[in-house]
Scaffold this motif. Structure first.
Motif, PDB file in Angstrom:
ATOM      1  N   ALA A  49      52.337  46.594  31.275  1.00 32.77           N
ATOM      2  CA  ALA A  49      51.696  45.369  31.738  1.00 32.77           C
ATOM      3  C   ALA A  49      50.229  45.655  32.018  1.00 32.77           C
ATOM      4  N   THR A  50      49.386  44.730  31.641  1.00 32.99           N
ATOM      5  CA  THR A  50      47.988  44.781  32.016  1.00 32.99           C
ATOM      6  C   THR A  50      47.709  43.529  32.830  1.00 32.99           C
ATOM      7  N   TYR A  51      46.912  43.686  33.871  1.00 28.40           N
ATOM      8  CA  TYR A  51      46.543  42.501  34.639  1.00 28.40           C
ATOM      9  C   TYR A  51      45.103  42.597  35.089  1.00 28.40           C
ATOM     10  N   ARG A  52      44.542  41.426  35.268  1.00 28.40           N
ATOM     11  CA  ARG A  52      43.175  41.293  35.799  1.00 28.40           C
ATOM     12  C   ARG A  52      43.243  40.205  36.854  1.00 28.40           C
ATOM     13  N   ILE A  53      42.864  40.581  38.063  1.00 24.50           N
ATOM     14  CA  ILE A  53      42.859  39.650  39.179  1.00 24.50           C
ATOM     15  C   ILE A  53      41.419  39.427  39.601  1.00 24.50           C
ATOM     16  N   SER A  54      41.037  38.169  39.710  1.00 25.21           N
ATOM     17  CA  SER A  54      39.714  37.799  40.204  1.00 25.21           C
ATOM     18  C   SER A  54      39.879  37.162  41.573  1.00 25.21           C
ATOM     19  N   CYS A  55      39.043  37.578  42.500  1.00 22.22           N
ATOM     20  CA  CYS A  55      39.098  37.048  43.863  1.00 22.22           C
ATOM     21  C   CYS A  55      37.732  36.536  44.262  1.00 22.22           C
ATOM     22  N   ARG A  56      37.760  35.487  45.068  1.00 20.28           N
ATOM     23  CA  ARG A  56      36.529  34.983  45.659  1.00 20.28           C
ATOM     24  C   ARG A  56      36.093  35.954  46.765  1.00 20.28           C
ATOM     25  N   GLU A  57      34.968  35.671  47.353  1.00 25.53           N
ATOM     26  CA  GLU A  57      34.474  36.497  48.460  1.00 25.53           C
ATOM     27  C   GLU A  57      35.565  36.646  49.522  1.00 25.53           C
ATOM     28  N   GLY A  58      35.669  37.834  50.104  1.00 26.75           N
ATOM     29  CA  GLY A  58      36.680  38.096  51.120  1.00 26.75           C
ATOM     30  C   GLY A  58      38.062  38.360  50.555  1.00 26.75           C
ATOM     31  N   TRP A  59      38.137  38.688  49.275  1.00 25.71           N
ATOM     32  CA  TRP A  59      39.406  38.975  48.591  1.00 25.71           C
ATOM     33  C   TRP A  59      40.360  37.783  48.576  1.00 25.71           C
ATOM     34  N   HIS A  60      39.845  36.564  48.557  1.00 20.50           N
ATOM     35  CA  HIS A  60      40.697  35.381  48.445  1.00 20.50           C
ATOM     36  C   HIS A  60      41.046  35.170  46.975  1.00 20.50           C
ATOM     37  N   PHE A  61      42.338  35.216  46.673  1.00 20.15           N
ATOM     38  CA  PHE A  61      42.814  35.154  45.297  1.00 20.15           C
ATOM     39  C   PHE A  61      42.285  33.919  44.571  1.00 20.15           C
ATOM     40  N   HIS A  62      41.886  34.128  43.314  1.00 20.46           N
ATOM     41  CA  HIS A  62      41.419  33.024  42.469  1.00 20.46           C
ATOM     42  C   HIS A  62      42.193  32.944  41.153  1.00 20.46           C
ATOM     43  N   ARG A  63      42.288  34.068  40.408  1.00 22.48           N
ATOM     44  CA  ARG A  63      42.873  33.980  39.063  1.00 22.48           C
ATOM     45  C   ARG A  63      43.577  35.281  38.682  1.00 22.48           C
ATOM     46  N   LEU A  64      44.691  35.136  37.977  1.00 25.15           N
ATOM     47  CA  LEU A  64      45.440  36.252  37.413  1.00 25.15           C
ATOM     48  C   LEU A  64      45.607  36.032  35.917  1.00 25.15           C
ATOM     49  N   GLU A  65      45.323  37.077  35.160  1.00 23.82           N
ATOM     50  CA  GLU A  65      45.641  37.107  33.727  1.00 23.82           C
ATOM     51  C   GLU A  65      46.510  38.336  33.525  1.00 23.82           C
ATOM     52  N   LEU A 114      45.552  42.262  48.813  1.00 23.96           N
ATOM     53  CA  LEU A 114      45.115  40.865  48.889  1.00 23.96           C
ATOM     54  C   LEU A 114      45.605  40.211  50.171  1.00 23.96           C
ATOM     55  N   ALA A 115      46.874  40.426  50.509  1.00 19.14           N
ATOM     56  CA  ALA A 115      47.434  39.826  51.729  1.00 19.14           C
ATOM     57  C   ALA A 115      46.790  40.423  52.980  1.00 19.14           C
ATOM     58  N   ILE A 116      46.647  41.744  53.013  1.00 21.39           N
ATOM     59  CA  ILE A 116      46.060  42.397  54.185  1.00 21.39           C
ATOM     60  C   ILE A 116      44.629  41.918  54.404  1.00 21.39           C
ATOM     61  N   GLU A 117      43.848  41.854  53.344  1.00 20.33           N
ATOM     62  CA  GLU A 117      42.463  41.379  53.469  1.00 20.33           C
ATOM     63  C   GLU A 117      42.413  39.909  53.861  1.00 20.33           C
ATOM     64  N   HIS A 118      43.287  39.109  53.277  1.00 20.53           N
ATOM     65  CA  HIS A 118      43.318  37.672  53.566  1.00 20.53           C
ATOM     66  C   HIS A 118      43.638  37.419  55.039  1.00 20.53           C
ATOM     67  N   LEU A 119      44.600  38.160  55.581  1.00 21.93           N
ATOM     68  CA  LEU A 119      45.038  37.937  56.964  1.00 21.93           C
ATOM     69  C   LEU A 119      44.068  38.491  57.996  1.00 21.93           C
ATOM     70  N   ALA A 120      43.346  39.579  57.669  1.00 19.39           N
ATOM     71  CA  ALA A 120      42.329  40.170  58.562  1.00 19.39           C
ATOM     72  C   ALA A 120      42.850  40.360  59.993  1.00 19.39           C
ATOM     73  N   LEU A 121      43.964  41.048  60.124  1.00 15.81           N
ATOM     74  CA  LEU A 121      44.612  41.256  61.419  1.00 15.81           C
ATOM     75  C   LEU A 121      43.968  42.383  62.218  1.00 15.81           C
TER      76      LEU A 121
END
Length: 188
Positions: A49-65, A114-121
């Protein structure tokens, strides 16, 4: 003009079975990009599998291919809007993913970042997050509730899924998994 790519390379291997993942993470303007190759053997069958994940500032998920080569080539594209709506590669809304904040791909520990960065606990805090869970090599997508508890800021996080699975994740200074007990370990 070429975009300067500076980043970090990481290699993981599964604890059980054959395989590896090579991940490169880098910034591209305000976006964060994760580009990876995963090769695994599951139940005697090999997939790539190959994947490319693009995230907005702050590692907020935007796109997966994602491209999966098992018995045949299959591709998956998912994109989320800032208002929590999700779309497939054809631009059609994926209703059951509405409200998901990130993705979780079963064959990689990276998507925990992505989850850890998004939650910023902070240390001692817990929070739940709804993710689009992508099982490989099946290539199924479904919403999944997950909970993270920060045991030690920027170092240890308890991961729990609504399926009852849990693991204590050790991360590095870039929020990338160092050790995912029972599933993945970082090499190199």
């Amino acid at each position: 003009m070429r975009t300067k790519r500076t980043g970090k390379d990481v290699i993981w291997k599964p604890v059980d079975g054959l395989g590896f993942e090579h991940l490169r993470v880098f910034a591209q303007g305000e976006s964060r990009i994760a580009d990876s190759v995963v090769v695994r053997e599951v139940d005697g069958k090999i997939f790539r599998a190959t994947y490319r994940i693009s995230c907005r500032e702050g590692w907020h998920f935007h796109r997966l291919e994602l491209a999966l080569q098992a018995e045949a080539l299959q591709c998956l594209t998912l994109e989320s809007s800032a208002d929590g709506r999700w779309f497939d590669g054809a631009g059609d809304e994926v209703e059951n993913l509405r409200g998901c904040a990130a993705i979780d791909i079963s064959a990689t520990p990276f998507t925990n970042t992505l989850a850890i960065e998004h939650l910023a606990l902070e240390t001692g805090q817990s929070a739940s997050i709804r993710v689009a869970y992508i099982a490989l090599p099946e290539l199924t997508v479904e919403p999944l509730e997950q909970r993270y508890t920060c045991r030690e800021k920027d170092r240890l996080y308890l991961y729990e899924s609504d399926s009852g699975f849990e693991a204590l994740l050790q991360i590095d200074e870039n929020t990338l998994v160092l050790d995912y007990p029972g599933l993945f370990e970082r090499v190199g």
